[in-house]
Write a protein that holds these residues in place. Structure first.
Motif, PDB file in Angstrom:
ATOM      1  N   ASP A 223       0.710  -1.090  -0.171  1.00 50.52           N
ATOM      2  CA  ASP A 223       0.001   0.041  -0.023  1.00 50.52           C
ATOM      3  C   ASP A 223       0.840   1.342   0.061  1.00 50.52           C
ATOM      4  N   VAL A 224       1.879   1.333   0.812  1.00 47.08           N
ATOM      5  CA  VAL A 224       2.836   2.462   0.914  1.00 47.08           C
ATOM      6  C   VAL A 224       3.648   2.661  -0.484  1.00 47.08           C
TER       7      VAL A 224
ATOM      8  N   LYS B 189       1.073   4.093  -2.923  1.00 47.18           N
ATOM      9  CA  LYS B 189       0.683   5.406  -2.586  1.00 47.18           C
ATOM     10  C   LYS B 189       1.741   6.505  -2.995  1.00 47.18           C
TER      11      LYS B 189
ATOM     12  N   SER C 211      -5.493   4.290  -4.136  1.00 49.82           N
ATOM     13  CA  SER C 211      -4.821   4.571  -2.623  1.00 49.82           C
ATOM     14  C   SER C 211      -5.198   5.911  -2.353  1.00 49.82           C
TER      15      SER C 211
ATOM     16  N   GLU D  78      -0.906  10.154   3.316  1.00 48.24           N
ATOM     17  CA  GLU D  78       0.398  10.082   2.690  1.00 48.24           C
ATOM     18  C   GLU D  78       1.439  10.493   3.836  1.00 48.24           C
TER      19      GLU D  78
ATOM     20  N   CYS E  51       2.508   7.225   5.447  1.00 46.79           N
ATOM     21  CA  CYS E  51       3.006   6.358   4.419  1.00 46.79           C
ATOM     22  C   CYS E  51       4.324   6.829   4.245  1.00 46.79           C
TER      23      CYS E  51
ATOM     24  N   ASP F 123       7.991   4.664   5.078  1.00 47.04           N
ATOM     25  CA  ASP F 123       8.701   4.380   3.881  1.00 47.04           C
ATOM     26  C   ASP F 123       9.978   4.589   4.531  1.00 47.04           C
TER      27      ASP F 123
END
Length: 529
Positions: A372-373, A376, A387, A392, A395, A399
């Motif tokens: 998902d990350v 996105k 997404s 954000e 995410c 990350d």
């Protein structure tokens, strides 16, 4: 194969295809290669409880989608987790009779020391010590008592599926193990499988003994694997030479695998490393293989995986047979991200695994994952997903955590302070940014997501020699020549063309703690099918 042959020969070779299959915990990957080792087609199917179902489905899709005639497939290679799973789960293991040849010198520590009750129960109660053994230089500690060995065999008659023999310093002198093997087959029948520790592990007695018992316990498991693989291929009309992947990144004939199933342990990561070398054209680099659950990092040295120099635990049992030097961390495409973890965003180590397309947020599920990350942040595009609803900032925090995990793991596997080339393979490679600290270059080659299956299909076969020599009795040049010849003979026995076998590595280590100017010599040789 490189355009130097006449047209007729080239046309014939073009149809000499090979199939490589790698069975993983989440997916079974398969690749079809032509005679020039170019990837013609690749497929990925879910691994099921019966792993043979995944193998059959992978072969069916390869043939159907590629249009290649089954009659043109000459070689088939399999990398499998069957043996690893059998040890970890304590299932399907055979009953083993163990005879340690080392009394009175080795009686202080009993056989199977450190084994848990579940594994001891699976193996059975027949573990014995008998007189015999050698010093490090091949001199006898005690004579082998044939009547004693025969008596132990009669005690285990009808209650074991295989026998493991382990003598003190047997890798230096195998004579007593071989004599004991003859007695075992005289008493228990010529078809009784016998594992010789001198053919399995390194010098250390207890770890080599453990590895030998596990090898004997896996003989039935690998026999089922080979039969299932043969049946899967025969069902599609494929008449091919079968090879099983070893954990050093090379192959062995199925007949050889039936004697040494323990050499298949951890072949998955090494398949990926060999595939990465082939696809990238690099022979020295770090390989980062990111799957659905874990990231495996290995070191590519002269085109082959670096071997571990330490004793390795396998299912909680300490062994010393060869194993790849692999670092695994809990980061993959299905790794669970928790935005509200203690101290901020946390990543893993748990994973949704094969349920990613059900539980992942972009697929309508309720679990935020590493995939998902990546979607996105624009590193990957997954058709039919959305997404937009993802946070954000969370995410980006996740990350940063994932990037730190990778950079720390890369730093742990490096052997120097300088930056190194990093080859990315595996379907989870979408998680990695364009730059990482410690990486000179990040290379993601074509077919990166099928590197494991492509690595399985590559056609080199290896052999190894490891022995202690006394330089009081040998000249150094003669020692190296003897060790090289032994390694080349082992490669030929495993299925290599003797005309193509070459020495891959030579390592000699003076053993200062032993008298007699002792030298441990390790040699690896490899050749084409």
């Amino acid at each position: 194969m490189n355009g130097t042959m006449n047209n007729g020969a080239s046309a014939g070779l073009e149809k000499a295809y090979r199939i490589g299959i790698d069975v993983g915990g989440t997916n079974t990957d398969a690749a079809l290669l032509d005679s020039s080792l170019r990837c013609v087609h690749k497929v990925k199917v879910h691994t099921t409880a019966d792993v043979n179902e995944g193998i059959v489905e992978a072969v069916r899709r390869l043939l159907q989608e590629s249009g290649v005639d089954a009659a043109d497939i000459r070689y088939a290679m399999l990398g499998t987790t069957h043996c690893t799973n059998a040890i970890v789960e304590r299932k399907h293991l055979g009953r083993v009779g163990l005879i340690r040849i080392g009394a009175p010198a080795t009686t202080a520590v009993p056989p199977l020391a450190g084994w848990d009750a579940t594994l001891r129960t699976a193996i059975g109660p027949h573990s014995y010590m008998a007189s015999g053994g050698y010093e490090y230089d091949g001199r006898k500690i005690a004579e082998l008592d044939a009547a004693e060995i025969a008596g132990l065999c009669r005690r285990m008659a009808g209650e074991v599926d295989a026998v493991a023999l382990c003598g003190v310093f047997a890798p230096v002198n195998r004579e007593q193990e071989k004599l004991a093997g003859d007695i075992v087959r005289e008493v228990l029948g010529p078809d009784m499988p016998v594992t010789f520790s001198s053919e399995i592990g390194s010098i250390g007695l207890l770890e080599r003994e453990n590895a030998s018992v596990l090898n004997a316990a896996l003989l039935q498991v690998i026999a089922g694997v080979v039969r299932g693989f043969e049946a899967a291929l025969n069902g599609f009309g494929i008449d091919a030479q079968l090879y099983i992947c070893q954990n050093d990144g090379t192959l062995m004939k199925s007949e050889y695998a039936l004697r040494y199933p323990i050499l298949t342990i951890a072949c998955g990561p090494t398949n990926s490393i060999r595939g990465a070398a082939h696809l990238s054209g690099l022979s020295d680099a770090l390989v980062v293989d990111i799957g659905g659950t874990t990231t495996d990092i290995g070191v590519l040295v002269q085109g082959f995986p670096r071997q571990s120099s330490a004793a390795v635990e396998l299912g909680g049992i300490r062994t010393n047979f060869r194993m790849p030097d692999i670092l695994s961390i809990g980061l993959g495409g299905g790794t669970i991200v928790r935005p509200d973890g203690p101290g901020g965003v946390t990543v893993g180590p748990d994973s949704v695994g094969y349920e990613l397309t059900k539980r992942g947020r972009i697929f309508g599920g309720d679990t935020l994952t590493a995939t998902d990350v990546a979607v996105k942040l624009g590193r990957a595009v997954w058709p039919g997903t959305d997404s937009a609803a993802l946070d954000e900032s969370a995410c980006r925090e996740a990350d940063a955590v994932m990037q730190q995990l990778l950079e720390e793991a890369i730093d742990r596997m490096k052997t120097s302070a300088g930056d190194v080339d990093v080859i990315l393979v595996g379907g989870g490679s979408i998680l990695v940014p364009e730059k990482l600290a410690g990486a000179a270059r990040i290379i993601k080659p074509d077919h990166y997501d099928a590197a494991n299956a492509i690595g399985a299909a590559l056609g080199e076969v290896s052999g190894e020699s490891e022995r202690i020599y006394s330089l009081d009795d040998w000249k150094y040049d003669d020692v190296i020549h003897d060790a090289k010849q032994n390694a080349m003979n082992e490669a030929a026995a495993a299925g290599a063309d003797p005309e193509t076998v070459q020495i891959v590595s030579v390592e000699d280590i003076p053993l200062a703690y032993l008298p007699g100017n002792a030298l441990l010599v390790k040699v690896k040789a490899a050749g084409r099918l």
